[in-house]
Design an enzyme around this catalytic site. Structure first.
Site, PDB file in Angstrom:
ATOM      1  N   VAL A 118     -32.158 -22.014  47.647  1.00  0.00           N
ATOM      2  CA  VAL A 118     -33.200 -22.795  48.297  1.00  0.00           C
ATOM      3  C   VAL A 118     -33.797 -23.840  47.354  1.00  0.00           C
ATOM      4  O   VAL A 118     -34.258 -24.893  47.810  1.00  0.00           O
ATOM      5  CB  VAL A 118     -34.305 -21.890  48.874  1.00  0.00           C
ATOM      6  CG1 VAL A 118     -33.743 -20.928  49.905  1.00  0.00           C
ATOM      7  CG2 VAL A 118     -35.046 -21.129  47.785  1.00  0.00           C
ATOM      8  N   ASP A 119     -33.804 -23.591  46.051  1.00  0.00           N
ATOM      9  CA  ASP A 119     -34.391 -24.541  45.112  1.00  0.00           C
ATOM     10  C   ASP A 119     -33.572 -25.828  45.071  1.00  0.00           C
ATOM     11  O   ASP A 119     -34.104 -26.937  45.219  1.00  0.00           O
ATOM     12  CB  ASP A 119     -34.489 -23.906  43.726  1.00  0.00           C
ATOM     13  CG  ASP A 119     -35.578 -24.536  42.870  1.00  0.00           C
ATOM     14  OD1 ASP A 119     -36.367 -25.340  43.397  1.00  0.00           O
ATOM     15  OD2 ASP A 119     -35.654 -24.208  41.674  1.00  0.00           O
ATOM     16  N   ASP A 120     -32.265 -25.697  44.837  1.00  0.00           N
ATOM     17  CA  ASP A 120     -31.413 -26.881  44.853  1.00  0.00           C
ATOM     18  C   ASP A 120     -31.432 -27.549  46.213  1.00  0.00           C
ATOM     19  O   ASP A 120     -31.503 -28.779  46.306  1.00  0.00           O
ATOM     20  CB  ASP A 120     -29.974 -26.495  44.493  1.00  0.00           C
ATOM     21  CG  ASP A 120     -29.792 -26.321  43.003  1.00  0.00           C
ATOM     22  OD1 ASP A 120     -29.614 -27.329  42.310  1.00  0.00           O
ATOM     23  OD2 ASP A 120     -29.850 -25.180  42.528  1.00  0.00           O
ATOM     24  N   ARG A 123     -41.945 -25.101  46.238  1.00  0.00           N
ATOM     25  CA  ARG A 123     -40.900 -26.090  46.533  1.00  0.00           C
ATOM     26  C   ARG A 123     -40.638 -26.166  48.037  1.00  0.00           C
ATOM     27  O   ARG A 123     -40.442 -27.255  48.591  1.00  0.00           O
ATOM     28  CB  ARG A 123     -39.604 -25.720  45.805  1.00  0.00           C
ATOM     29  CG  ARG A 123     -38.487 -26.723  46.010  1.00  0.00           C
ATOM     30  CD  ARG A 123     -38.501 -27.837  44.985  1.00  0.00           C
ATOM     31  NE  ARG A 123     -38.150 -27.309  43.682  1.00  0.00           N
ATOM     32  CZ  ARG A 123     -38.904 -27.447  42.597  1.00  0.00           C
ATOM     33  NH1 ARG A 123     -40.057 -28.084  42.661  1.00  0.00           N
ATOM     34  NH2 ARG A 123     -38.522 -26.952  41.432  1.00  0.00           N
TER      35      ARG A 123
END
Length: 680
Positions: free
Chosen positions: A422-424, A498
């Site tokens: 999920v971060d990328d 994020r």
């Protein structure tokens, strides 16, 4: 320099010794290259740079133009500790595939990282680490270094002073056991029969984090076979024992008290060892076949497993233990994938633990847009299209807990379709949002799929983990095997921040159910002093930056007391030089939160957090900007030795070589925009 299959941004590695050229290259004629605008046209577009902020932005912007690779991406080194390279040497000895020339270069790299005191560390300027030093010593011994070599003598003194091999961590003991230098029965049990446990069982492979699963499944094959590659006397490391080991040295220490979870699992491990020693194990054959099938299915077409060195190296070891020859296609591809993680110059080779081109490209793309590069600039269009082409369209391990969720999002590496995160995914969508790609419909559909996937990965408690949802069985970190405290992937504040930033930038409101649950999660996770803990960057400075940017994007009133508490915490942690810094030791000692020598990346995070809170015109922001201006080098870059990234808090820290440049550029660009160019 030869990094293997993929070109790497040469000025963004630890092997770079030259300053990047100060001129922009002329555009290439072939369509496969990135087309840069000639300096004359670019100057007309942006006007004359007069202010110090403008000049600093221009220098770093031009640096990133120079460092963009022909296919459109940016890729910088991901530096960690020497165990990654040391284990590479061990792998080739175990497989019987030693290349003396490459081994010498690998050993050179390891030696270059030894401190004056004789030990090796987990991060720059950190304390000596026993397990890292043991693995470095063993690898050098395999490479032909005598125990009487001065570097080895100093290392051995440190090892003895800290308890010797018996006090090493689990993975170090496993590598020693492969060569008969440690007893297999002293390694915590991980029976291969665990492969057969159903998904609904409290403990099953899908309750482990993605990185643990991809490592432990092949490792369980190795541990079931317990192979031993006998060494010649000159390569053995029995001298690293403080004294000859006794049977009690192979048992696991218990906590004070009787009824503790750790003591319970120590007892379970004892029972498992009794089971493993039994000649009657009716499910072992089936479990081994299941593990073998899982390993083969999870190998990417490029040969990678899980996009990380431990999964890749242990999968090659597992296939070897299962009888696969060194020239078997799966093994050959696996070794090629490891080679593609290597960076090489004339004297040294380093093996990276992972590679981060998607992350690096998204970071650079955001920075370039904040620097004022037009959204239709060819370099940005090329980068955005490269990212779009890497969208994950296959279901991965995450589907076990989300079977109805359609695939989408992005991974960290060149190819890792089993494990997008999920971060990328969030950062890629923020990066490509405004870029004028040719196929607008493709971009919109990819973003729609990516947002749906990210929202579908929200855990029950309102937060987000990286690779799986509801990966929250904290008890698993109490088992003897979990001495890195990283067997699970629970929701964290930085990733949740994020996701709020993603939602806010795509016009979701704070009343959306996912946002409302995330806000409650963040309020629960806030530290008493005001900041948030950072899982994927060091540490409270990183976590709080991510949260404040998310809160601002989703529309929170940034004057609320809980937010002002975080802002005041930032201001209280600003250093005399105007910058911010935080040492890796803050993961072990809360009194160090937000404390440390100033760094370019952490100063930029702090500035971006202050900007999100409406503090762009504050004295703290002005001093932080001044710190970046005065520490910038003439070629537009910053020096930064500190490790500001996190693999596993406390135990595996990372230096992203792109951070020291991309985040300051982002912060300076945003400062210029928010203050309309006014400077203090």
């Amino acid at each position: 320099m030869n990094p293997g299959k993929y070109p790497i941004s040469t000025a963004l590695t630890s092997f770079n010794t030259e300053t990047a050229a100060p001129v922009v290259e002329a555009p290439k004629k072939t369509s496969a290259k990135v087309h840069h605008l000639p300096p004359s046209i670019w100057k007309k577009m942006v006007g004359d740079s007069k202010s110090p902020v403008d000049k600093a932005i221009e220098r770093t912007r031009d640096f990133f133009f120079r460092e963009q690779l022909p296919d459109g991406y940016w890729w910088a080194e991901l530096e960690s500790n020497v165990t990654i390279t040391a284990e590479y040497i061990m792998l080739f000895h175990f497989l019987g595939m030693v290349d003396k020339v490459r081994e010498r270069k690998l050993a050179n790299y390891i030696l270059s990282k030894q401190t004056f005191e004789g030990y090796w560390t987990l991060w720059y300027n950190g304390p000596g680490d026993l397990s890292t030093t043991i693995e470095a010593y063993f690898a050098l011994k395999l490479a032909g270094y005598s125990a009487e070599h001065p570097a080895m003598v100093k290392a051995r003194e440190f090892i003895h002073a800290n308890g010797g091999i018996i006090k090493a961590r689990v993975f170090t003991k496993i590598f020693l056991a492969l060569f008969g230098e440690f007893a297999w029965f002293g390694v915590p049990s991980m029976p291969i029969e665990l492969m057969l446990l159903p998904d609904w069982a409290y403990f099953n492979m899908y309750e482990l984090s993605s990185w643990s699963r991809a490592t432990i499944i092949p490792l369980s094959v190795v541990m079931a076979e317990r192979p031993v590659r006998k060494l010649p006397p000159w390569a053995r490391v029995q001298e690293l024992y403080v004294r000859p080991p006794r049977p009690t040295d192979y048992t696991f220490s218990k906590e004070d008290g009787i009824l503790t979870w750790k003591n319970f699992f120590v007892g379970v491990d004892h029972l498992l060892k009794v089971y493993e020693s039994s000649p009657i194990r009716p499910f072992r054959k089936k479990a081994t076949a299941t593990a073998e099938q899982w390993i083969l299915e999870h190998q990417e077409p490029t040969g990678d497993w899980g996009g990380i060195q431990p999964a890749m190296l242990n999968s090659v070891l597992a296939l070897h233990c299962l009888g696969y020859a060194n020239d078997h296609p799966a093994v050959v591809k696996g070794l090629e994938a490891l080679a593609n993680f290597s960076i090489e110059d004339e004297e040294s080779i380093v093996l990276q633990s992972c590679v981060s081109p998607v992350w690096d490209t998204a970071l650079a793309l955001v920075a370039m847009q904040e620097a004022g590069v037009p959204a239709d600039h060819p370099a940005l269009v090329k980068a955005a299209q490269w990212l779009l082409d890497l969208e994950v369209r296959r279901k991965g391990d995450w589907q076990v807990k989300s079977p109805e969720l359609e695939p989408g999002g992005w991974a960290f590496e060149f190819l890792n379709d089993w494990y997008p995160d999920v971060d990328d995914s969030g950062f890629v969508m923020l990066a490509i949002k405004d870029v004028k790609v040719r196929d607008r419909k493709h971009k919109e559909q990819a973003i729609k799929r990516g947002i749906a996937w990210c929202l579908g990965m929200q855990s029950k408690n309102g937060g987000w983990g990286a690779f799986d949802k509801d990966n929250t069985k904290y008890l698993l970190n109490k088992i003897p095997f979990a001495d890195l405290e990283a067997l699970i992937d629970p929701p964290t504040a930085d990733l949740t921040g994020r996701m709020l930033e993603l939602m806010g930038n795509f016009n979701y409101s704070s009343s959306h159910p996912a946002a409302a649950r995330a806000l409650e999660f963040l309020k629960r996770e806030q530290e008493p002093e005001g900041p948030w803990w950072g899982r994927w960057g060091v540490n409270y400075i990183y976590g709080t930056w991510s949260v404040l940017c998310g809160l601002q994007a989703i529309g929170e009133d940034m004057n609320q007391p809980y937010i002002r508490k975080a802002v005041n915490w930032y201001k209280s942690k600003q250093n005399i030089d105007g910058g911010w810094g935080e040492v890796c030791e803050s993961y072990c000692d809360r009194s160090l939160m937000g404390s440390g020598p100033s760094t370019a990346s952490q100063t930029a995070w702090s500035l971006l957090a202050l900007f999100a809170a409406g503090e762009a015109h504050s004295q703290a922001a002005a001093r932080g900007v001044e710190y970046l201006l005065t520490t910038q080098k003439q070629d537009g870059t910053w020096d930064e030795d500190a490790f500001t990234g996190t693999g596993f808090p406390k135990f595996f820290m990372i230096k992203y070589h792109i951070y020291r440049n991309c985040f300051p550029l982002t912060a300076l660009g945003k400062y210029r925009r928010l203050t309309a160019g006014r400077e203090r």
